[in-house]
Structure formats: structure tokens, C-alpha cells
Design a protein around this motif. Structure first.
Motif, PDB file in Angstrom:
ATOM      1  N   ALA A  48      -3.072  -0.286  -5.223  1.00 55.56           N
ATOM      2  CA  ALA A  48      -2.570  -1.421  -4.844  1.00 55.56           C
ATOM      3  C   ALA A  48      -3.432  -2.023  -3.636  1.00 55.56           C
ATOM      4  CB  ALA A  48      -1.202  -0.949  -4.259  1.00 55.56           C
ATOM      5  N   GLY A  49      -3.966  -1.080  -3.055  1.00 53.74           N
ATOM      6  CA  GLY A  49      -4.842  -1.468  -1.743  1.00 53.74           C
ATOM      7  C   GLY A  49      -5.986  -2.294  -2.404  1.00 53.74           C
ATOM      8  N   ILE A  50      -6.675  -1.766  -3.246  1.00 50.93           N
ATOM      9  CA  ILE A  50      -7.946  -2.593  -4.024  1.00 50.93           C
ATOM     10  C   ILE A  50      -7.329  -4.011  -4.236  1.00 50.93           C
ATOM     11  CG2 ILE A  50      -9.554  -2.520  -5.925  1.00 50.93           C
ATOM     12  CD1 ILE A  50      -9.362   0.529  -5.624  1.00 50.93           C
ATOM     13  N   LEU A  51      -6.348  -3.845  -5.076  1.00 50.60           N
ATOM     14  CA  LEU A  51      -5.828  -5.351  -5.660  1.00 50.60           C
ATOM     15  C   LEU A  51      -5.371  -6.275  -4.513  1.00 50.60           C
ATOM     16  CD1 LEU A  51      -3.336  -3.899  -8.579  1.00 50.60           C
ATOM     17  CD2 LEU A  51      -5.602  -4.962  -8.811  1.00 50.60           C
ATOM     18  N   SER A  52      -4.843  -5.780  -3.434  1.00 50.99           N
ATOM     19  CA  SER A  52      -4.560  -6.811  -2.193  1.00 50.99           C
ATOM     20  C   SER A  52      -5.721  -7.229  -1.801  1.00 50.99           C
ATOM     21  CB  SER A  52      -3.565  -5.798  -1.220  1.00 50.99           C
ATOM     22  OG  SER A  52      -2.334  -5.485  -1.786  1.00 50.99           O
ATOM     23  N   ALA A  53      -6.699  -6.132  -1.776  1.00 47.35           N
ATOM     24  CA  ALA A  53      -7.848  -6.752  -1.039  1.00 47.35           C
ATOM     25  C   ALA A  53      -8.818  -7.623  -1.909  1.00 47.35           C
ATOM     26  CB  ALA A  53      -8.923  -5.342  -0.802  1.00 47.35           C
ATOM     27  N   ALA A  82       1.580  -4.215  -5.401  1.00 48.16           N
ATOM     28  CA  ALA A  82       0.689  -5.134  -4.439  1.00 48.16           C
ATOM     29  C   ALA A  82       1.698  -6.653  -4.331  1.00 48.16           C
ATOM     30  CB  ALA A  82      -0.514  -5.534  -4.978  1.00 48.16           C
ATOM     31  N   GLY A  83       2.770  -6.467  -4.965  1.00 45.92           N
ATOM     32  CA  GLY A  83       3.675  -7.887  -4.935  1.00 45.92           C
ATOM     33  C   GLY A  83       3.538  -8.738  -6.023  1.00 45.92           C
ATOM     34  N   GLY A  84       2.627  -8.334  -7.199  1.00 48.33           N
ATOM     35  CA  GLY A  84       2.351  -9.271  -8.498  1.00 48.33           C
ATOM     36  C   GLY A  84       3.261  -8.758  -9.392  1.00 48.33           C
ATOM     37  N   HIS A  85       2.923  -9.579 -10.483  1.00 46.87           N
ATOM     38  CA  HIS A  85       3.489  -9.236 -11.993  1.00 46.87           C
ATOM     39  C   HIS A  85       2.286  -9.014 -12.696  1.00 46.87           C
ATOM     40  CE1 HIS A  85       3.741 -13.675 -11.659  1.00 46.87           C
ATOM     41  NE2 HIS A  85       3.452 -13.571 -12.992  1.00 46.87           N
ATOM     42  N   TYR A  86       2.333  -8.405 -13.958  1.00 46.53           N
ATOM     43  CA  TYR A  86       1.186  -8.092 -15.007  1.00 46.53           C
ATOM     44  C   TYR A  86       1.710  -8.818 -16.051  1.00 46.53           C
ATOM     45  CZ  TYR A  86       4.099  -4.290 -16.868  1.00 46.53           C
ATOM     46  OH  TYR A  86       5.269  -3.461 -17.453  1.00 46.53           O
ATOM     47  N   VAL A  87       0.297  -9.105 -16.641  1.00 50.17           N
ATOM     48  CA  VAL A  87       0.209  -9.848 -18.212  1.00 50.17           C
ATOM     49  C   VAL A  87      -0.613  -8.921 -18.792  1.00 50.17           C
ATOM     50  CG1 VAL A  87      -0.040 -11.957 -19.314  1.00 50.17           C
ATOM     51  CG2 VAL A  87       0.298 -11.962 -16.843  1.00 50.17           C
ATOM     52  N   PRO A  88      -0.063  -8.096 -19.918  1.00 50.61           N
ATOM     53  CA  PRO A  88      -0.902  -7.493 -20.782  1.00 50.61           C
ATOM     54  C   PRO A  88      -1.559  -8.369 -21.866  1.00 50.61           C
ATOM     55  CG  PRO A  88       1.561  -6.826 -20.901  1.00 50.61           C
ATOM     56  CD  PRO A  88       1.409  -8.040 -20.173  1.00 50.61           C
ATOM     57  N   VAL A 108      -4.643 -14.504 -11.332  1.00 51.65           N
ATOM     58  CA  VAL A 108      -5.667 -14.249 -10.109  1.00 51.65           C
ATOM     59  C   VAL A 108      -6.835 -13.490 -10.457  1.00 51.65           C
ATOM     60  CG1 VAL A 108      -3.876 -15.461  -8.532  1.00 51.65           C
ATOM     61  CG2 VAL A 108      -4.265 -13.039  -8.629  1.00 51.65           C
ATOM     62  N   LEU A 109      -6.493 -12.532 -11.383  1.00 55.63           N
ATOM     63  CA  LEU A 109      -7.272 -11.334 -11.366  1.00 55.63           C
ATOM     64  C   LEU A 109      -6.952 -10.460 -12.557  1.00 55.63           C
ATOM     65  CD1 LEU A 109      -9.579  -9.221 -10.008  1.00 55.63           C
ATOM     66  CD2 LEU A 109      -7.336  -7.848  -9.305  1.00 55.63           C
ATOM     67  N   THR A 110      -8.103 -10.131 -13.293  1.00 59.15           N
ATOM     68  CA  THR A 110      -8.020  -9.445 -14.733  1.00 59.15           C
ATOM     69  C   THR A 110      -8.470  -7.965 -14.259  1.00 59.15           C
ATOM     70  OG1 THR A 110      -8.065 -11.277 -16.147  1.00 59.15           O
ATOM     71  CG2 THR A 110      -8.378  -9.123 -16.973  1.00 59.15           C
ATOM     72  N   VAL A 111      -7.768  -6.850 -14.338  1.00 60.84           N
ATOM     73  CA  VAL A 111      -8.004  -5.590 -14.402  1.00 60.84           C
ATOM     74  C   VAL A 111      -8.366  -5.218 -15.736  1.00 60.84           C
ATOM     75  CG1 VAL A 111      -7.394  -3.272 -13.753  1.00 60.84           C
ATOM     76  CG2 VAL A 111      -6.532  -5.129 -12.423  1.00 60.84           C
ATOM     77  N   GLU A 133     -11.990   5.250 -15.000  1.00 60.59           N
ATOM     78  CA  GLU A 133     -10.832   6.346 -14.708  1.00 60.59           C
ATOM     79  C   GLU A 133     -10.633   6.283 -13.249  1.00 60.59           C
ATOM     80  OE1 GLU A 133     -12.138  10.068 -16.266  1.00 60.59           O
ATOM     81  OE2 GLU A 133     -12.021   9.505 -18.333  1.00 60.59           O
ATOM     82  N   LEU A 134      -9.473   6.936 -12.836  1.00 57.80           N
ATOM     83  CA  LEU A 134      -9.245   7.083 -11.495  1.00 57.80           C
ATOM     84  C   LEU A 134      -9.469   8.401 -11.138  1.00 57.80           C
ATOM     85  CD1 LEU A 134      -5.682   5.115 -11.550  1.00 57.80           C
ATOM     86  CD2 LEU A 134      -7.893   4.278 -10.441  1.00 57.80           C
ATOM     87  N   PRO A 135      -9.528   8.441  -9.793  1.00 58.59           N
ATOM     88  CA  PRO A 135      -9.548   9.911  -9.075  1.00 58.59           C
ATOM     89  C   PRO A 135      -8.263  10.403  -9.053  1.00 58.59           C
ATOM     90  CG  PRO A 135     -10.011   8.262  -7.354  1.00 58.59           C
ATOM     91  CD  PRO A 135      -9.962   7.469  -8.832  1.00 58.59           C
ATOM     92  N   LEU A 136      -7.985  11.878  -9.362  1.00 58.33           N
ATOM     93  CA  LEU A 136      -6.540  12.278  -9.186  1.00 58.33           C
ATOM     94  C   LEU A 136      -6.082  12.523  -7.998  1.00 58.33           C
ATOM     95  CD1 LEU A 136      -6.755  14.973 -12.298  1.00 58.33           C
ATOM     96  CD2 LEU A 136      -5.751  12.514 -12.199  1.00 58.33           C
ATOM     97  N   VAL A 137      -6.901  12.726  -6.905  1.00 59.24           N
ATOM     98  CA  VAL A 137      -6.513  12.788  -5.456  1.00 59.24           C
ATOM     99  C   VAL A 137      -7.373  11.800  -4.813  1.00 59.24           C
ATOM    100  CG1 VAL A 137      -6.328  14.397  -3.640  1.00 59.24           C
ATOM    101  CG2 VAL A 137      -6.079  15.146  -6.206  1.00 59.24           C
ATOM    102  N   PRO A 138      -6.844  10.768  -4.341  1.00 63.34           N
ATOM    103  CA  PRO A 138      -7.433   9.838  -3.516  1.00 63.34           C
ATOM    104  C   PRO A 138      -7.701  10.407  -2.278  1.00 63.34           C
ATOM    105  CG  PRO A 138      -5.693   8.803  -4.614  1.00 63.34           C
ATOM    106  CD  PRO A 138      -5.358  10.078  -4.771  1.00 63.34           C
ATOM    107  N   LEU A 139      -8.744   9.652  -1.305  1.00 61.24           N
ATOM    108  CA  LEU A 139      -9.028  10.018  -0.188  1.00 61.24           C
ATOM    109  C   LEU A 139      -8.256   9.476   0.718  1.00 61.24           C
ATOM    110  CD1 LEU A 139     -12.991   9.338  -0.520  1.00 61.24           C
ATOM    111  CD2 LEU A 139     -11.935  11.703  -0.756  1.00 61.24           C
ATOM    112  N   ALA A 140      -7.965  10.257   1.821  1.00 66.30           N
ATOM    113  CA  ALA A 140      -6.734   9.927   2.575  1.00 66.30           C
ATOM    114  C   ALA A 140      -7.034   8.553   3.346  1.00 66.30           C
ATOM    115  CB  ALA A 140      -6.519  10.846   3.726  1.00 66.30           C
ATOM    116  N   GLU A 141      -8.478   8.467   3.630  1.00 66.66           N
ATOM    117  CA  GLU A 141      -8.824   7.135   4.413  1.00 66.66           C
ATOM    118  C   GLU A 141      -8.684   6.083   3.453  1.00 66.66           C
ATOM    119  OE1 GLU A 141     -12.707   9.327   3.112  1.00 66.66           O
ATOM    120  OE2 GLU A 141     -10.787   9.928   4.160  1.00 66.66           O
ATOM    121  N   GLU A 142      -8.718   6.129   2.227  1.00 63.89           N
ATOM    122  CA  GLU A 142      -8.627   4.756   1.407  1.00 63.89           C
ATOM    123  C   GLU A 142      -7.034   4.451   1.470  1.00 63.89           C
ATOM    124  OE1 GLU A 142      -9.845   6.410  -2.443  1.00 63.89           O
ATOM    125  OE2 GLU A 142     -12.228   5.578  -1.855  1.00 63.89           O
TER     126      GLU A 142
END
Length: 443
Positions: A48-53, A82-88, A108-111, A133-142
Motif C-alpha cells: 500500500a505504501g508503494i501504491l501510494s507513492a 491505499a484508498g483505491g479500487h481494483y479492476v481485474p 491510474v496504475l496497473t500492477v 513475489e513479495l517478501p514474507l516479512v517486510p522491513l520495519a523501515e519500509e
């Protein structure tokens, strides 16, 4: 039927509460990768932080070109965070169809998954975020600048947009609300879901049943079981279900019939089968129920416009002397059997089914005329007994009758469309091949 929670709070808040009370419970699993509820929320916050950025904010549409995978569930929830809605976006759709969807919804963005993106014959319009793939344990600073909780709940915001052939034969984007999807997930059409349940996610994301497969288990603290490596071939579905420990599965009616003819081992594995899309064959239903007497078989009726499901009936052997009924309205749905003047018809007589209630979609994206045609607001004081009970009605185009107890039986379409495995197809209109499961022959 599942009890309806008294206070709608939004699915992100419900899932966050499960992460607080049962952090180690299994949320998403695909046979290789898994996320507990705590890990799910951490990954969601990170993305969500990446999407917001990347410019995603309240009211924005985000396209999702994703495979069946753990990170796909994360991506859907992160868009809401992030406050949005998705379109499959289905990778098997024609390129022109996908481009039209992106432009019409104002995405506004396609993932996108890199492999699926590489398969596209034309470049995606607008910005693209490639997500493997996503990391299973995100870094705290992120997570430092990412809100710990989901955004404030607004029941009338768009949650996602699904495209359906609709009443014109032209694909129409249906805007579903946060309240509608929450009601669908909380008030599941089967017996109450338990934390130990595992619900199979095998439908295409662009098919409305996929919302049930993902959000119903997460609403109840259960597990979304993702088919490893994508949607399995028909002949491998039972094997996947046994391997992944599935307890609840949704099947299109045609797929249920196919597996019933094969005496599939799937029915010995699961406790509940939810089926919808066409008239349920009493012969196939009875065959399965007699082979597996303890199975909960639920015949469901609905439209994308009613947040997937509208009515449901648990099928028993005695229902199978004739086509089983489609049942009673689910919580959050009003069902009205009306004549051409929108007057309630007597019990036992045929009439058109109109739906009402908070599960109804907002309407069709960029189709105000069609929205006004299919979603009507009865005039106050019109004297139309059926219409007067609802603020807004959705015209289904289905002829039904109700027995003395209000149980509905589907009869036929009124507008010339054919209900083909969950899709409404007009005569003379072609449709893309079904992508609910590999090996399915329906179109």
C-alpha cells in the motif's frame, strides 16, 4: 446461512481484527507459500505504501494483471488500503478489451506480473508496476510512513469493477460497493464459515465468484487456498483440493455437472459445494447427494450487479424430483416478483425478478443511460406494491415464481439472453472462452 454482523465496518478492518486476535492463523496458502494474518497485514501495508507513492489515492482505479498466487490476494487488499479500487484484468482477454477497460475506468496504475505482462501483445496504457513475489516479512523501515490501519470506512465507495456482457452484449463495467462486497463475504450462502475452513480460490479474478473465494474466508478468519501454479485443469481439480485440504468450493453449474458425471473425488473431500450459473440438474444433484449424503450442496442465484449472490437454497434429495429452487434472498437482498407495471404478483404466479438492497452495485461505469434503464427508483406514491418496498430496484431479466413460503424457482430469461455458465450471452453474440478453469469447454 451465515449470520449477518450487526455493524458493517469494512473488510480491511475485519481482516485487521483477525490479525490482532489470531496473528498466527493461516490467511493465504498455495501449497508452497503461506501468510499468517499478521504477515498478510504487514505485506499489505508495505505494498500500500508503494501504491501510494506511485500516485494511488482515494477513488483511484488500479488494474490488476495478476496470476493465481499469494501476492495477488495481497495486491487486492493493498489497493483498498491505499484508498483505491481494483479492476481485474484477465490475461486471456483480447488486448483491445483490456485497453478499453483500463481507459474507461480511468486506471491510474496497473500492477502486473512480469510473465503475464510479457504475454500481452500490446503495451499497457499508463504506468505499470511490475510485481513478482513479495517478501514474507517486510522491513520495519519500509512501513514507517504507512498507516497502521486501513482508511476510514465508506460503505458507498467503489471496491472493484468487474466487466460483464450485460444486457447489451457489449462488455459493461459494474462498480461494486464496499458495503456490497462486505455483505457478500460476511453473509455467505452456505453454513457459517469457521476459522479452520479452507476455501479454494480457483476462479478467474475477472469472474465475480472469485470475490467470494477470497473475501468470504478472510472475513471469517479462515484460509484462502490458492491453486498452485494457476487455475488447474478440470481433471486435476479434485487432486488439488485434496492436496490443499479444501473444505469449501464454488463451482459453476456446468463444472458441477461435469464432475458429477465423473463421480469426482472432490465431493468426498469438501464439506460444502456452492454452485451457480445455470439451472441445476436434479439428476446430477441427486447423484452427488446420494453418493455423499453429508455434503452441503447450495444452489445460488445472482448477478454481478447484486455482488455475486442474491438468493440461495440448500439442496436436499427431496428437491431433486424437479429442478431445485434458487431459494430465499440472502441478507442484504430484497427479491420482488413483479408484473410489467411493477406490481407484486400473487404467490405461485410467474413474474420478473427485481432485486433491491445494499448489495446492489452503483451502476455501470460510464454508462448512465444503461444504469438508469437497469437500476430504477420507483416513484413515491405510485401505488405499485412491489416497487414501493424498495428505494432502488435492479431488473434481472429473469422470469421466476415464488411458492407459499417465498422460495423462488427460476424459469427462463425474458430478454432473449442465454445464461451460459454464469455469463449472460445474447443470441448472435460471441464471447471469449471461459477462463474459470483450464479445460472448461464453455464459452
Amino acid at each position: 446461512m451465515s449470520p449477518l454482523h450487526a455493524t458493517p465496518v469494512g473488510l480491511p478492518a475485519r481482516i485487521t481484527e483477525h490479525a490482532r486476535t489470531s496473528p498466527g492463523a493461516l490467511a493465504v496458502y498455495d501449497g508452497r507459500h503461506s501468510l499468517t494474518y499478521r504477515q498478510l497485514i504487514l505485506c499489505v501495508r508495505q505494498l500500500a505504501g508503494i501504491l501510494s507513492a506511485s500516485g494511488v489515492g482515494p477513488g483511484n482505479a488500479v488494474g490488476l494483471l495478476m496470476p493465481h498466487a499469494v501476492q495477488t490476494v495481497v495486491a487486492q487488499l493493498a489497493v483498498w488500503w491505499a484508498g483505491g479500487h481494483y479492476v481485474p484484468l484477465d490475461p486471456d482477454y483480447p488486448a483491445a478489451h483490456t485497453v478499453a477497460m483500463i481507459r474507461e475506468t480511468g486506471t491510474v496504475l496497473t500492477v502486473a506480473d512480469p510473465e503475464l505482462l510479457a504475454r500481452c501483445p500490446a503495451p499497457m496504457p499508463g504506468p505499470v508496476l511490475e510485481l513478482a513475489e513479495l517478501p514474507l516479512v517486510p522491513l520495519a523501515e519500509e512501513l514507517r510512513d504507512v498507516p497502521a490501519g486501513p482508511p476510514p470506512y465508506d460503505p458507498d465507495t467503489t471496491a472493484y469493477v468487474l466487466y460483464t456482457s450485460g444486457p447489451t452484449g457489449r462488455p459493461n463495467g459494474v462498480a461494486l460497493t464496499s458495503r456490497g462486497v462486505e455483505l457478500m463475504a460476511v453473509a455467505a450462502p452456505c453454513s457459517p464459515l469457521r476459522a479452520e475452513d479452507r476455501i479454494l480460490f480457483h476462479s478467474s479474478m475477472a469472474f465475480d465468484a472469485a470475490a467470494f473465494e477470497v473475501w468470504a474466508p478472510l472475513a471469517h478468519g479462515a484460509t484462502v487456498v490458492v491453486c498452485a501454479g494457476g487455475r488447474p485443469a478440470v481433471e486435476h481439480l479434485a487432486t488439488e483440493a485434496v492436496y490443499l485440504g479444501v473444505s469449501v468450493v464454488f463451482l459453476t453449474t456446468s463444472l458441477f455437472h461435469h464432475l458429477a458425471r465423473q463421480d469426482s473425488a472432490l465431493f468426498m473431500q469438501v464439506r460444502t459445494v456452492v454452485t451457480s450459473g445455470d439451472a441445476l440438474s436434479p439428476l446430477h444433484a441427486r447423484r452427488v447427494l446420494r453418493a455423499r449424503p453429508g455434503l452441503e450442496l447450495v444452489n445460488v442465484y445472482g448477478h454481478t450487479e447484486s455482488s455475486t449472490f442474491a438468493t440461495a437454497h440448500r439442496v436436499r434429495d427431496e428437491d431433486c424430483d424437479a429442478p431445485p429452487p434458487i431459494g430465499l434472498p440472502l441478507p442484504g437482498v430484497g427479491a420482488h416478483v413483479l408484473d410489467d407495471l411493477l406490481r407484486q404478483v400473487p404467490r405461485g404466479e410467474a413474474g420478473e425478478l427485481w432485486l433491491s438492497g445494499p448489495r446492489l452495485a452503483l451502476g455501470y461505469v460510464e454508462r448512465p443511460e444503461l444504469t438508469a434503464e437497469r437500476f430504477i427508483r420507483p416513484a413515491a406514491g405510485s401505488g405499485r406494491a412491489g416497487a414501493a418496498r424498495a428505494d432502488r430496484l435492479y431488473r434481472t431479466g429473469d422470469l421466476v415464481s415464488a411458492d407459499a413460503d417465498g422460495v423462488l424457482r427460476w424459469m427462463r430469461r425474458l430478454d432473449g439472453q442465454a445464461p451460459v455458465q454464469g455469463h449472460r450471452i445474447e443470441p448472435g453474440k460471441s464471447s471469449t472462452r471461459c477462463t474459470c478453469i483450464r479445460g472448461c469447454s464453455r464459452r
